[in-house]
Design a protein around this motif. Structure first.
Motif, mmCIF file in Angstrom:
data_model
loop_
_atom_site.group_PDB
_atom_site.id
_atom_site.type_symbol
_atom_site.label_atom_id
_atom_site.label_comp_id
_atom_site.label_asym_id
_atom_site.label_seq_id
_atom_site.Cartn_x
_atom_site.Cartn_y
_atom_site.Cartn_z
ATOM 1 N N LEU A 51 0.916 -1.007 0.054
ATOM 2 C CA LEU A 51 -0.053 0.026 0.134
ATOM 3 C C LEU A 51 0.807 1.318 0.030
ATOM 4 O O LEU A 51 1.941 1.269 0.631
ATOM 5 C CB LEU A 51 -1.013 -0.005 1.304
ATOM 6 N N CYS A 52 0.358 2.373 -0.711
ATOM 7 C CA CYS A 52 1.068 3.696 -0.496
ATOM 8 C C CYS A 52 0.039 4.607 -0.539
ATOM 9 O O CYS A 52 -1.077 4.514 -1.034
ATOM 10 C CB CYS A 52 1.713 3.679 -2.227
ATOM 11 N N PHE A 53 0.267 5.631 0.422
ATOM 12 C CA PHE A 53 -0.408 6.813 0.604
ATOM 13 C C PHE A 53 0.057 7.925 0.149
ATOM 14 O O PHE A 53 1.272 8.408 0.710
ATOM 15 C CB PHE A 53 -0.701 6.973 2.300
ATOM 16 N N SER A 54 -0.709 8.651 -0.601
ATOM 17 C CA SER A 54 0.036 9.949 -1.339
ATOM 18 C C SER A 54 -0.832 11.074 -1.213
ATOM 19 O O SER A 54 -2.257 10.894 -0.770
ATOM 20 C CB SER A 54 0.507 9.754 -2.509
ATOM 21 N N TYR A 55 -0.555 12.347 -1.477
ATOM 22 C CA TYR A 55 -1.308 13.520 -1.515
ATOM 23 C C TYR A 55 -1.196 14.591 -2.707
ATOM 24 O O TYR A 55 0.142 14.460 -3.043
ATOM 25 C CB TYR A 55 -0.994 14.304 -0.229
#
Length: 200
Positions: free
Chosen positions: A126-130
């Motif tokens: 999983l990768c969380f970005s903005y």
């Protein structure tokens, strides 16, 4: 290498692979910083600038909300994949599991928009970005040394968050079939020192 590599990714994915999702948009990477430690991506940030084209706007002359989502998807994905390629020397497919947009105010035709993009957290799958979008003043100039534009909180247009699942499937040769795409893949191979063209 980070800035050049990310620009190649953006040119390949946004301008060649998904240009119908972001009609008329031309993205310029003004800065990128990807930190790798022990074969894993630790941090990834970048700044991207584009001018809002008429093709991407509604009848009121404002940027379509759906295109904000598409831009977020494309640019954050490019940053993630550039980081993974730098860290692991491979480019795997990824799939969105969440994408949220907060519409603070709209961008109009001709506005110059600056995106501040980053990765908050990345694990094995999983990768969380903005990506935060800001309006740039007409007379605003980039920093002479860094080439980056300064942004003010009061100029915020959209705040977005994007979560992706990192799969084990590799990009295939059918993903990007044009001659221009193949040229960009060759350049990516040179920048990252990996034979991507053999996978395509």
């Amino acid at each position: 290498m980070d800035k050049k590599g990310l620009q190649l990714f953006v040119d390949l994915v946004a301008h060649e692979g998904h240009k119908h999702h972001v009609p008329g948009c031309q993205f310029k990477v003004t800065g990128a910083d990807l930190t790798v430690k022990k074969g894993r991506l630790q941090t990834a940030t970048c700044q991207v600038v584009f001018e809002v084209p008429a093709e991407a706007c509604n009848q009121a002359g404002m940027l379509f909300g759906g295109i904000v989502s598409s831009i977020t998807d494309i640019i954050t994905s490019c940053l993630i994949h550039a980081g993974e390629l730098k860290a692991k020397k491979r480019w795997n497919l990824s799939f969105s599991t969440f994408l949220g947009v907060e519409y603070v105010r709209g961008a109009a035709i001709g506005d110059t928009v600056v995106m501040q993009v980053g990765v908050d957290k990345i694990s094995k799958t999983l990768c969380f970005s903005y990506a935060d979008f800001y309006r740039l003043d007409d007379d605003e100039q980039p920093d002479v040394k860094t080439g980056l534009f300064a942004v003010a909180p009061s100029d915020i247009l959209y705040r977005t968050r994007h979560q992706k699942h990192l799969s084990k499937m590799m990009i295939t040769k059918t993903s990007f079939a044009t001659e221009k795409s193949q040229q960009l893949m060759e350049q990516l191979s040179e920048v990252y020192g990996v034979a991507l063209h053999s996978k395509l």
